[in-house]
Design a protein around this motif. Structure first.
Motif, PDB file in Angstrom:
ATOM      1  N   ASN A  92       0.821  -1.219   0.000  1.00 43.30           N
ATOM      2  CA  ASN A  92       0.000   0.000   0.000  1.00 43.30           C
ATOM      3  C   ASN A  92       0.852   1.264   0.000  1.00 43.30           C
ATOM      4  O   ASN A  92       0.315   2.374  -0.062  1.00 43.30           O
ATOM      5  N   LEU A  93       2.183   1.116   0.054  1.00 41.50           N
ATOM      6  CA  LEU A  93       3.089   2.255   0.192  1.00 41.50           C
ATOM      7  C   LEU A  93       3.701   2.639  -1.149  1.00 41.50           C
ATOM      8  O   LEU A  93       4.289   1.804  -1.842  1.00 41.50           O
ATOM      9  N   VAL A  94       3.579   3.932  -1.494  1.00 41.21           N
ATOM     10  CA  VAL A  94       4.145   4.464  -2.737  1.00 41.21           C
ATOM     11  C   VAL A  94       5.108   5.588  -2.366  1.00 41.21           C
ATOM     12  O   VAL A  94       4.713   6.559  -1.722  1.00 41.21           O
ATOM     13  N   THR A  95       6.382   5.446  -2.751  1.00 35.97           N
ATOM     14  CA  THR A  95       7.383   6.440  -2.371  1.00 35.97           C
ATOM     15  C   THR A  95       8.243   6.833  -3.567  1.00 35.97           C
ATOM     16  O   THR A  95       8.311   6.108  -4.570  1.00 35.97           O
ATOM     17  N   ALA A  96       8.914   7.977  -3.427  1.00 35.90           N
ATOM     18  CA  ALA A  96       9.790   8.479  -4.481  1.00 35.90           C
ATOM     19  C   ALA A  96      10.810   9.441  -3.863  1.00 35.90           C
ATOM     20  O   ALA A  96      10.580   9.994  -2.786  1.00 35.90           O
ATOM     21  N   PRO A  97      11.944   9.666  -4.556  1.00 38.74           N
ATOM     22  CA  PRO A  97      13.007  10.491  -3.990  1.00 38.74           C
ATOM     23  C   PRO A  97      12.717  11.986  -3.937  1.00 38.74           C
ATOM     24  O   PRO A  97      13.148  12.658  -3.002  1.00 38.74           O
ATOM     25  N   ALA A  98      12.028  12.521  -4.940  1.00 32.93           N
ATOM     26  CA  ALA A  98      11.839  13.972  -4.997  1.00 32.93           C
ATOM     27  C   ALA A  98      10.885  14.326  -6.134  1.00 32.93           C
ATOM     28  O   ALA A  98      10.494  13.463  -6.921  1.00 32.93           O
ATOM     29  N   TRP A  99      10.549  15.615  -6.249  1.00 35.22           N
ATOM     30  CA  TRP A  99       9.509  16.034  -7.193  1.00 35.22           C
ATOM     31  C   TRP A  99       9.747  15.690  -8.664  1.00 35.22           C
ATOM     32  O   TRP A  99       8.769  15.576  -9.408  1.00 35.22           O
ATOM     33  N   PRO A 100      10.988  15.503  -9.147  1.00 35.28           N
ATOM     34  CA  PRO A 100      11.100  15.060 -10.548  1.00 35.28           C
ATOM     35  C   PRO A 100      10.402  13.719 -10.803  1.00 35.28           C
ATOM     36  O   PRO A 100      10.132  13.367 -11.955  1.00 35.28           O
ATOM     37  N   ALA A 101      10.085  12.990  -9.740  1.00 33.63           N
ATOM     38  CA  ALA A 101       9.404  11.691  -9.880  1.00 33.63           C
ATOM     39  C   ALA A 101       7.891  11.817  -9.973  1.00 33.63           C
ATOM     40  O   ALA A 101       7.203  10.797 -10.080  1.00 33.63           O
ATOM     41  N   HIS A 102       7.349  13.026  -9.928  1.00 34.85           N
ATOM     42  CA  HIS A 102       5.891  13.181  -9.899  1.00 34.85           C
ATOM     43  C   HIS A 102       5.145  12.333 -10.936  1.00 34.85           C
ATOM     44  O   HIS A 102       4.160  11.680 -10.582  1.00 34.85           O
ATOM     45  N   PRO A 103       5.537  12.310 -12.215  1.00 33.95           N
ATOM     46  CA  PRO A 103       4.763  11.513 -13.169  1.00 33.95           C
ATOM     47  C   PRO A 103       4.661  10.041 -12.765  1.00 33.95           C
ATOM     48  O   PRO A 103       3.573   9.472 -12.781  1.00 33.95           O
ATOM     49  N   LYS A 104       5.776   9.436 -12.366  1.00 33.33           N
ATOM     50  CA  LYS A 104       5.746   8.016 -11.991  1.00 33.33           C
ATOM     51  C   LYS A 104       5.130   7.820 -10.610  1.00 33.33           C
ATOM     52  O   LYS A 104       4.406   6.847 -10.383  1.00 33.33           O
ATOM     53  N   TRP A 105       5.425   8.721  -9.686  1.00 32.95           N
ATOM     54  CA  TRP A 105       4.908   8.600  -8.315  1.00 32.95           C
ATOM     55  C   TRP A 105       3.390   8.718  -8.290  1.00 32.95           C
ATOM     56  O   TRP A 105       2.693   7.904  -7.683  1.00 32.95           O
TER      57      TRP A 105
END
Length: 199
Positions: free
Chosen positions: A166-179
Protein backbone atom coordinates in the motif's frame (compact mmCIF):
# COMPACT_ATOMS: atom_id res chain seq x y z
CA UNK A 1 -14.21 5.75 -11.40
CA UNK A 2 -15.19 5.84 -7.75
CA UNK A 3 -13.97 9.07 -6.22
CA UNK A 4 -11.67 8.63 -3.23
CA UNK A 5 -11.29 10.88 -0.22
CA UNK A 6 -7.63 11.69 0.31
CA UNK A 7 -5.95 13.38 3.28
CA UNK A 8 -2.77 15.42 2.74
CA UNK A 9 -0.54 16.32 5.70
CA UNK A 10 1.30 19.60 5.17
CA UNK A 11 3.13 22.18 7.25
CA UNK A 12 5.07 25.39 6.89
CA UNK A 13 7.89 25.10 4.35
CA UNK A 14 6.45 22.01 2.73
CA UNK A 15 8.12 21.63 -0.69
CA UNK A 16 6.25 23.81 -3.17
CA UNK A 17 5.90 21.35 -6.08
CA UNK A 18 5.31 18.41 -3.75
CA UNK A 19 2.18 19.96 -2.30
CA UNK A 20 0.87 21.93 -5.29
CA UNK A 21 1.22 19.30 -8.02
CA UNK A 22 -0.29 16.27 -6.22
CA UNK A 23 -3.08 18.40 -4.73
CA UNK A 24 -4.13 19.72 -8.15
CA UNK A 25 -3.54 16.46 -10.05
CA UNK A 26 -5.61 14.36 -7.64
CA UNK A 27 -8.45 16.89 -7.80
CA UNK A 28 -8.18 16.87 -11.60
CA UNK A 29 -8.86 13.13 -11.82
CA UNK A 30 -11.93 13.47 -9.61
CA UNK A 31 -10.74 12.70 -6.10
CA UNK A 32 -11.50 14.79 -3.01
CA UNK A 33 -8.33 16.09 -1.35
CA UNK A 34 -8.24 17.71 2.09
CA UNK A 35 -4.96 19.47 2.91
CA UNK A 36 -4.48 20.03 6.65
CA UNK A 37 -1.83 21.38 9.00
CA UNK A 38 -1.77 21.08 12.81
CA UNK A 39 -2.95 24.23 14.59
CA UNK A 40 -4.30 25.74 11.36
CA UNK A 41 -7.79 26.00 9.95
CA UNK A 42 -9.39 25.80 6.53
CA UNK A 43 -8.71 29.04 4.66
CA UNK A 44 -5.39 29.64 6.41
CA UNK A 45 -2.17 28.96 4.55
CA UNK A 46 1.24 27.39 4.92
CA UNK A 47 4.37 28.82 3.39
CA UNK A 48 6.16 26.61 0.89
CA UNK A 49 9.83 26.23 0.00
CA UNK A 50 11.24 25.46 -3.44
CA UNK A 51 13.92 22.77 -3.35
CA UNK A 52 16.02 22.53 -6.50
CA UNK A 53 18.92 20.44 -7.72
CA UNK A 54 21.55 22.80 -9.12
CA UNK A 55 24.78 20.84 -8.87
CA UNK A 56 25.45 21.40 -5.18
CA UNK A 57 26.01 18.55 -2.74
CA UNK A 58 22.40 18.87 -1.58
CA UNK A 59 19.30 20.74 -2.72
CA UNK A 60 19.08 24.53 -2.69
CA UNK A 61 16.12 26.22 -1.03
CA UNK A 62 14.18 29.31 -2.08
CA UNK A 63 10.89 30.91 -0.94
CA UNK A 64 7.82 29.41 -2.59
CA UNK A 65 4.12 30.24 -2.63
CA UNK A 66 1.51 30.38 0.09
CA UNK A 67 -0.61 27.23 -0.09
CA UNK A 68 -4.18 27.60 1.20
CA UNK A 69 -5.51 24.79 3.37
CA UNK A 70 -9.00 23.53 2.53
CA UNK A 71 -9.76 21.62 5.75
CA UNK A 72 -9.17 22.06 9.48
CA UNK A 73 -6.75 19.63 11.14
CA UNK A 74 -8.64 19.51 14.43
CA UNK A 75 -11.84 18.45 12.64
CA UNK A 76 -10.56 15.57 10.49
CA UNK A 77 -10.68 11.89 11.36
CA UNK A 78 -8.27 9.55 9.59
CA UNK A 79 -10.97 6.86 9.51
CA UNK A 80 -13.00 9.03 7.10
CA UNK A 81 -10.28 8.93 4.41
CA UNK A 82 -9.32 6.35 1.81
CA UNK A 83 -5.67 7.35 1.43
CA UNK A 84 -2.91 9.61 2.74
CA UNK A 85 -0.37 11.81 0.93
CA UNK A 86 2.76 13.14 2.65
CA UNK A 87 4.69 15.77 0.68
CA UNK A 88 8.32 16.50 1.52
CA UNK A 89 10.26 19.67 2.19
CA UNK A 90 11.06 20.88 5.68
CA UNK A 91 7.58 20.30 7.12
CA UNK A 92 7.92 16.57 7.96
CA UNK A 93 10.86 17.32 10.26
CA UNK A 94 8.65 19.21 12.71
CA UNK A 95 5.32 17.55 11.95
CA UNK A 96 6.74 14.27 13.27
CA UNK A 97 6.87 15.84 16.74
CA UNK A 98 3.06 16.00 16.83
CA UNK A 99 1.49 12.86 18.38
CA UNK A 100 -1.77 13.33 16.43
CA UNK A 101 0.14 13.41 13.14
CA UNK A 102 1.92 10.20 14.11
CA UNK A 103 -1.43 8.54 14.95
CA UNK A 104 -2.83 9.55 11.55
CA UNK A 105 0.12 7.99 9.71
CA UNK A 106 -0.16 4.84 11.82
CA UNK A 107 -3.89 4.55 11.03
CA UNK A 108 -3.24 4.39 7.28
CA UNK A 109 -0.43 1.87 7.71
CA UNK A 110 -2.36 -0.36 10.12
CA UNK A 111 -5.50 -0.38 7.96
CA UNK A 112 -3.47 -0.99 4.80
CA UNK A 113 -4.91 2.07 3.07
CA UNK A 114 -2.90 3.63 0.21
CA UNK A 115 -0.13 5.83 1.57
CA UNK A 116 2.07 8.01 -0.66
CA UNK A 117 5.17 9.84 0.58
CA UNK A 118 7.81 11.71 -1.36
CA UNK A 119 11.24 13.11 -0.54
CA UNK A 120 11.44 14.03 3.18
CA UNK A 121 7.96 12.56 3.75
CA UNK A 122 9.83 9.42 4.81
CA UNK A 123 10.72 11.24 8.04
CA UNK A 124 7.06 10.96 9.08
CA UNK A 125 6.93 7.29 8.09
CA UNK A 126 10.07 6.59 10.12
CA UNK A 127 8.85 8.50 13.18
CA UNK A 128 5.50 6.68 13.04
CA UNK A 129 7.24 3.31 13.09
CA UNK A 130 5.47 2.03 9.97
CA UNK A 131 8.48 1.06 7.83
CA UNK A 132 9.47 -2.27 9.39
CA UNK A 133 9.92 -4.77 6.56
CA UNK A 134 8.96 -2.18 3.92
CA UNK A 135 10.94 -1.04 0.89
CA UNK A 136 10.95 2.75 0.80
CA UNK A 137 12.46 5.45 -1.36
CA UNK A 138 13.12 8.97 -0.12
CA UNK A 139 15.48 11.88 -0.53
CA UNK A 140 18.88 10.14 -0.09
CA UNK A 141 19.68 12.10 3.09
CA UNK A 142 16.66 10.37 4.70
CA UNK A 143 17.98 6.89 3.86
CA UNK A 144 19.57 6.38 7.30
CA UNK A 145 16.24 7.19 8.97
CA UNK A 146 14.44 4.64 6.81
CA UNK A 147 17.00 1.99 7.75
CA UNK A 148 16.92 2.93 11.45
CA UNK A 149 13.14 2.47 11.40
CA UNK A 150 13.51 -1.09 10.09
CA UNK A 151 12.78 -0.30 6.45
CA UNK A 152 14.88 -1.01 3.38
CA UNK A 153 15.99 2.24 1.79
CA UNK A 154 15.85 1.92 -2.00
CA UNK A 155 18.14 4.30 -3.89
CA UNK A 156 16.15 5.20 -7.00
CA UNK A 157 16.80 7.63 -9.82
CA UNK A 158 15.40 11.04 -8.87
CA UNK A 159 12.55 10.63 -11.39
CA UNK A 160 11.54 7.09 -10.39
CA UNK A 161 9.01 5.71 -7.89
CA UNK A 162 8.46 2.55 -5.88
CA UNK A 163 5.39 0.53 -4.82
CA UNK A 164 5.54 -1.83 -1.83
CA UNK A 165 2.04 -3.05 -1.04
CA UNK A 166 0.00 0.00 0.00
CA UNK A 167 3.09 2.26 0.19
CA UNK A 168 4.14 4.46 -2.74
CA UNK A 169 7.38 6.44 -2.37
CA UNK A 170 9.79 8.48 -4.48
CA UNK A 171 13.01 10.49 -3.99
CA UNK A 172 11.84 13.97 -5.00
CA UNK A 173 9.51 16.03 -7.19
CA UNK A 174 11.10 15.06 -10.55
CA UNK A 175 9.40 11.69 -9.88
CA UNK A 176 5.89 13.18 -9.90
CA UNK A 177 4.76 11.51 -13.17
CA UNK A 178 5.75 8.02 -11.99
CA UNK A 179 4.91 8.60 -8.31
CA UNK A 180 1.41 9.91 -9.01
CA UNK A 181 0.80 7.23 -11.62
CA UNK A 182 1.83 4.55 -9.10
CA UNK A 183 -0.38 6.11 -6.41
CA UNK A 184 -3.38 6.12 -8.76
CA UNK A 185 -2.65 2.46 -9.52
CA UNK A 186 -2.67 1.58 -5.81
CA UNK A 187 -5.84 3.66 -5.36
CA UNK A 188 -7.49 1.69 -8.16
CA UNK A 189 -8.12 4.86 -10.17
CA UNK A 190 -8.83 4.25 -13.82
CA UNK A 191 -8.61 7.27 -16.09
CA UNK A 192 -10.63 7.09 -19.25
CA UNK A 193 -9.33 8.93 -22.30
CA UNK A 194 -12.29 9.58 -24.60
CA UNK A 195 -11.47 10.20 -28.22
CA UNK A 196 -11.44 13.82 -29.25
CA UNK A 197 -14.66 15.04 -30.79
CA UNK A 198 -14.34 17.32 -33.80
CA UNK A 199 -16.89 20.12 -33.99
Amino acid sequence: MASKKILMLVGDFVEDYEVMVPFQALLMVGHTVHAVCPNKKSGESVRTAIHDFEGDQTYSEKPGHNFVLNATFAEVSAADYDALVIPGGRAPEYLRLNPEVIQIVQHFAQTNKPLAAICHGAQLLSAAGVLAGKRCSAYPACGPEVAAAGGEYVDLAVDDALIDGNLVTAPAWPAHPKWLSAFLQVLGTQIEHPEAVLT
